[in-house]
Each structure stands twice: as structure tokens, then as C-alpha cells.
Write a protein that holds these residues in place. Structure first.
Motif, PDB file in Angstrom:
ATOM      1  N   ALA A 112       0.824  -1.207   0.000  1.00  0.00           N
ATOM      2  CA  ALA A 112       0.000   0.000   0.000  1.00  0.00           C
ATOM      3  C   ALA A 112       0.858   1.256   0.000  1.00  0.00           C
ATOM      4  CB  ALA A 112      -0.933  -0.005   1.216  1.00  0.00           C
ATOM      5  N   MET A 113       1.952   1.244   0.757  1.00  0.00           N
ATOM      6  CA  MET A 113       2.834   2.416   0.789  1.00  0.00           C
ATOM      7  C   MET A 113       3.544   2.608  -0.545  1.00  0.00           C
ATOM      8  SD  MET A 113       4.463   2.433   4.636  1.00  0.00           S
ATOM      9  CE  MET A 113       4.882   0.689   4.690  1.00  0.00           C
ATOM     10  N   ILE A 114       3.974   1.505  -1.160  1.00  0.00           N
ATOM     11  CA  ILE A 114       4.648   1.612  -2.453  1.00  0.00           C
ATOM     12  C   ILE A 114       3.680   2.109  -3.520  1.00  0.00           C
ATOM     13  CG2 ILE A 114       5.753   0.260  -4.281  1.00  0.00           C
ATOM     14  CD1 ILE A 114       6.879  -1.544  -2.090  1.00  0.00           C
ATOM     15  N   ASP A 115       2.452   1.593  -3.514  1.00  0.00           N
ATOM     16  CA  ASP A 115       1.461   2.015  -4.499  1.00  0.00           C
ATOM     17  C   ASP A 115       1.074   3.477  -4.297  1.00  0.00           C
ATOM     18  OD1 ASP A 115      -0.493   1.466  -6.640  1.00  0.00           O
ATOM     19  OD2 ASP A 115      -1.984   1.705  -5.060  1.00  0.00           O
ATOM     20  N   PHE A 116       0.945   3.897  -3.024  1.00  0.00           N
ATOM     21  CA  PHE A 116       0.577   5.282  -2.743  1.00  0.00           C
ATOM     22  C   PHE A 116       1.687   6.238  -3.152  1.00  0.00           C
ATOM     23  CE2 PHE A 116       0.480   8.946   0.154  1.00  0.00           C
ATOM     24  CZ  PHE A 116      -0.789   9.423  -0.111  1.00  0.00           C
ATOM     25  N   ALA A 117       2.952   5.798  -3.019  1.00  0.00           N
ATOM     26  CA  ALA A 117       4.077   6.679  -3.354  1.00  0.00           C
ATOM     27  C   ALA A 117       4.135   7.002  -4.843  1.00  0.00           C
ATOM     28  CB  ALA A 117       5.391   6.034  -2.912  1.00  0.00           C
ATOM     29  N   THR A 118       3.550   6.155  -5.685  1.00  0.00           N
ATOM     30  CA  THR A 118       3.586   6.441  -7.122  1.00  0.00           C
ATOM     31  C   THR A 118       2.727   7.653  -7.484  1.00  0.00           C
ATOM     32  OG1 THR A 118       1.767   4.864  -7.480  1.00  0.00           O
ATOM     33  CG2 THR A 118       4.020   4.017  -7.649  1.00  0.00           C
ATOM     34  N   ASP A 119       1.648   7.885  -6.719  1.00  0.00           N
ATOM     35  CA  ASP A 119       0.792   9.042  -6.997  1.00  0.00           C
ATOM     36  C   ASP A 119       0.102   9.455  -5.702  1.00  0.00           C
ATOM     37  OD1 ASP A 119      -0.700  11.051  -8.066  1.00  0.00           O
ATOM     38  OD2 ASP A 119      -1.961   9.789  -9.341  1.00  0.00           O
TER      39      ASP A 119
END
Length: 481
Positions: free
Chosen positions: A202-209
Motif C-alpha cells: 500500500a505504501m509503495i502504491d501510494f508513493a507512485t501518486d
């Protein structure tokens, strides 16, 4: 954004958390089995020796109670009990009952029942690593008898039995470790590894946008610490998303303000030319309002020069002077048209002798913002029976001047009060940005004072506290000297 994505790219790991967990579980179980094996192998050795001594004691009893026992029977009894020789002691008399062959030497003497736990463990490992063919002597008293039976036997059968027992324990421990590790691994993976992996993804996905609210984690509803971590992460992501959106909005606003500021300066320059022409008109009414118009245009030009200072370098330090507060409040009311407003009762409750040590332009901006907000709040209702009153009151207490701007409007909503003086948080009015109150609070703080919303029976009341400048006694003494 590209830099953020580079920093948060997932680095391939040589061993996953689940693999490490599985290996550690197997190792810990094997270590536990070692702690179980050490006393158990010592106990196995003692039991083996007791059984051997018990069997030899039975043979000794048969030989001792039977007269003229043939040598062949004695040898068969020694072979059946795996002993080399059996002796019997009763009182002070010792008798050799049977012997297969004379032993060359006895390497160890063991007294059953006299060893401590630690001595038994040391002796067990000594037997495991002993060479083949070692001869031992075992002494003990049979249960219930006041006599002693000594046996001499070879230690190799005991060592072989202990090695077989050790290999069986090792194989069983390995099976138990693997089964236990798999069960523990599956349980911990379901309870911890999967939720932690979900948080990381979730943190990696959120960091993209970070501005995409759909990428924020949805809490699973767990009530344990991981559930609390999910809820905290979701709250942090929503807050960060709002911050990023507000940051982008501020950047866009800054660009828009710089463009508007450029065009507005040109328009104000044209308005100043028209005001100069109006000053030549001899009409008394025109001559009355032209100076006020010129001052208003001069202030507007000054505002456009420093409009970008807010939020980047702060407002300029106040240039403090003694200001006639009543005259300044009347000037604000006249510029806003409050003195001739058909529906708003504008009152200035300030004694003429009250003076405030402040920057006149900055204090003018503060009163202008507060009065304009109050004016818009009063004009929001068109009912004829509604009382519309706006008052500016002031009093001096020692070296502090207290100014109160109050109105009888609808007041400030409760949900807006916490962020009332924050820019772009709104001020409870439709279309309001909240910049006016934020700028006013900053200007008052620059004077060492405070701007607060105070409780009032009706409407909204803002209190301005402005202290006088502290007197430098050393400078004053030097001036007097």
C-alpha cells in the motif's frame, strides 16, 4: 514525482520474510530439542546400566544359591547378561561368582545412584565419544538387600545403543521441527506476514501518486496492533494527499497571482492618471473624495508590490508610529461605504484621544479585512427585521490597546473555528479563501500582539491586542544625558 518513485522502488530480496521465519522456526525447535536430548540421553544411559546390573544381579543370585554350578551354565549366564565377570559382596566378604575371561584392566568405575544430574550428562557424552572396547565396572546394591553386586562389562554395547537412540531422537526431532515450523510459519504468515506485506504494498502504491485518493489503504477492520497500524497509515495517507493537493493548489495560485498582479498594476497606473485629472475638477464633492481615492490607489499599488511576499518571505516588519485610532477606523468605514450604508448601522466606539503604536498601513489592512468580512456576513440576509450592526471599539490599558470588531451577523460555524486563521481553510463564507484572516493575524503578531475570536452573544467578535513598543532605557538615558 519521478524521484519519489525511484526512492520507493522495491529492491529484490535474497530471502523473503517468510523464508527467514521458516528457517528460524526450524532452528529454534532444533535448539529446543537439543535441550531435551541432553538430559534424555543421560537418563537413557542410567536406565541401560540399571537394567544390565539388574539382569546380572539375577544371574548372581542363581549362581550364589545353587551349589556346584557348572562352568558352562556360568558362561551362558554371563553371555546372556553381556558381562565379563560378576562378583558378590556381603558384609566384608567378597566372592567372584563367574568370569568369562580375566580383564586386562578396568577403565572406569561407575556407582549407580551416586551421580548427580550434571555428572550423568558428562558421563553420557563421555560414553558417546569413547573408543570401542573400553571396560567398565558397575557397582550397586540390589533393591531391598544389604549386599553389593559388581559387574564388569564392555562399554561398546552401551555406546552403540546410545548412538542408535541419538539417531532416533535426531530423526524424530527433525520431523517435529519441520512439522512445527510449517504450522508456525503458516500461522504467522496469515497473522503477520501477509498484513505487513499488504502495508508495504500500500505504501509503495501510494508513493507512485500521492494525490490519488483511490490509492490509500482501506483498513481491514482488525482490532490488534496491525489493525491500528492500518488505520494510522490510512489517516496519514489521507492527510498527505490533502497536503499534496493543497501544495499544488498553492503553486497554481502563486502563478495566477503573479499574472493578475502584473495586469492589476497596469490598471492601477491608469486609474491614478484618471484621479489626477479628477483633482482638477472644481466640484466640492469631487474635491472631497479625490484625496481618499488617491490614498486608496496608493495603498492598492503598494499591495500589488508586496502581494507575493505572503507565504514566501513573510510580511515586511511594521514601521510603527502613533496612530489616531478613531480617524483610522472612520477611514476604513468610509472606504467600505459603511458610513452611508442604507442597511448597516456602523458605529465607532473609540475615544478621540486613544492612540495606538502601530504601522498605520498594516493596521488599516487588519481593520479593512475584519470589517469587510463582517459587512459580507451582515449582507448575507435580506430580511428587513434583522438587526445589522457593525462596531469598532477600543480601549487603552496601560501600554496595551485592545480593539474589538464585532457584528450581529450569523457568526462563525463551529467546524471553522479550529482553522480560522489558516490560509485557504475558509472562513465559513461561500467563496471565501480565509487569506484575509491569515494575513491579519500575521500582521498583528508582527506587532507583538494577538488576533483572536472571542465569545459573543450574537454574531462574531474579533479582539486585537497591540502592545506599545518596549522602551530602551539605555537609549532614553543617553538622550536625556
Amino acid at each position: 514525482m519521478a524521484m519519489m518513485m525511484t526512492k520507493t522502488e522495491r529492491v529484490p530480496a535474497r530471502a523473503s520474510l517468510g523464508t527467514k521465519l521458516l528457517v528460524l522456526t526450524i532452528v529454534f525447535v532444533m535448539v529446543s530439542e537439543i535441550f531435551i536430548f541432553v538430559p534424555s540421553i543421560a537418563n537413557y544411559r542410567n536406565n541401560w546400566l540399571r537394567d544390565a546390573h539388574r539382569n546380572a544381579s539375577v544371574a548372581a543370585a542363581i549362581i550364589a544359591e545353587t551349589p556346584n554350578v557348572p562352568e558352562g551354565l556360568k558362561l551362558r549366564l554371563l553371555t546372556a547378561t553381556n558381562t565379563i565377570a560378576i562378583s558378590h559382596r556381603e558384609g566384608n566378604r567378597r566372592r567372584l561368582l563367574a568370569m568369562a575371561m580375566p580383564p586386562t584392566s578396568v577403565d572406569r568405575h561407575i556407582e549407580l545412584g551416586n551421580e548427580t544430574i550434571f555428572q550423568s550428562i558428562v558421563s553420557a557424552f563421555d560414553t558417546l565419544f569413547a573408543p570401542n572396547g573400553r571396560i567398565i565396572r558397575v557397582t550397586a546394591m540390589p533393591d531391598g538387600l544389604d549386599e553389593e553386586v559388581d559387574i564388569i562389562l564392555e562399554e561398546t554395547p552401551l555406546r552403540q545403543a546410545m548412538l542408535a537412540y541419538s539417531w532416533n531422537i535426531l530423526a524424530l526431532s527433525l520431523v517435529i521441527s519441520i512439522v512445527t515450523a510449517i504450522l508456525v510459519y503458516m500461522s504467522l504468515r496469515w497473522l503477520f506476514v501477509r498484513p505487513v506485506r499488504r502495508l508495504a504494498d500500500a505504501m509503495i502504491d501510494f508513493a507512485t501518486d500521492p494525490e490519488d485518493t483511490s490509492r490509500t489503504i482501506i483498513p481491514s477492520g482488525r482490532t490488534d496492533e496491525l489493525g491500528e497500524a492500518e488505520r494510522s497509515l490510512a489517516a496519514m495517507q489521507h492527510q498527505l494527499c490533502d497536503t499534496m493537493i493543497e501544495r499544488r493548489r498553492l503553486a497554481e495560485l502563486g502563478m495566477a497571482v503573479s499574472k493578475i498582479n502584473h495586469d492589476l498594476r497596469n490598471l492601477l497606473a491608469s486609474a491614478q492618471l484618471f484621479s489626477d485629472r479628477l483633482a482638477m475638477v472644481q466640484d466640492p464633492t469631487v474635491q472631497r473624495f479625490v484625496p481618499k481615492l488617491v490614498r486608496a490607489l496608493d495603498r492598492a499599488v503598494g499591495y500589488t508590490s508586496g502581494v507575493l511576499a505572503y507565504g514566501r518571505a513573510g510580511e515586511a516588519p511594521p514601521s510603527r508610529r502613533l496612530v489616531d485610532l478613531h480617524h483610522l477606523a472612520a477611514d476604513v468605514g468610509e472606504i467600505l461605504g459603511l458610513d452611508t450604508h442604507p442597511n448597516i448601522d456602523f458605529r465607532i466606539i473609540i475615544e478621540h484621544e486613544i492612540e495606538v503604536d502601530a504601522d498605520p498601513d498594516q493596521l488599516y489592512r487588519v481593520l479593512m479585512n475584519l470589517c469587510r468580512n463582517a459587512m459580507e456576513a451582515l449582507e448575507s440576509s435580506d430580511h428587513d427585521s434583522v438587526v445589522r450592526r457593525l462596531a469598532i471599539a477600543a480601549e487603552r490599558s496601560g501600554s496595551v490597546v485592545r480593539i474589538v470588531v464585532s457584528d450581529t451577523g450569523p457568526g462563525i460555524p463551529a467546524k471553522v473555528k479550529q482553522s480560522l486563521f489558516q490560509p485557504f481553510k475558509g472562513n465559513g463564507r461561500r467563496g471565501g479563501t480565509g487569506l484575509g484572516l491569515a494575513i491579519s493575524a500575521e500582521l498583528v503578531r508582527a506587532h507583538g500582539g494577538s488576533l483572536t475570536l472571542i465569545d459573543a452573544p450574537t454574531g462574531a467578535s474579533f479582539e486585537i491586542i497591540i502592545p506599545d513598543r518596549p522602551i530602551d532605557l539605555s537609549v532614553r538615558r543617553a538622550a536625556i544625558a
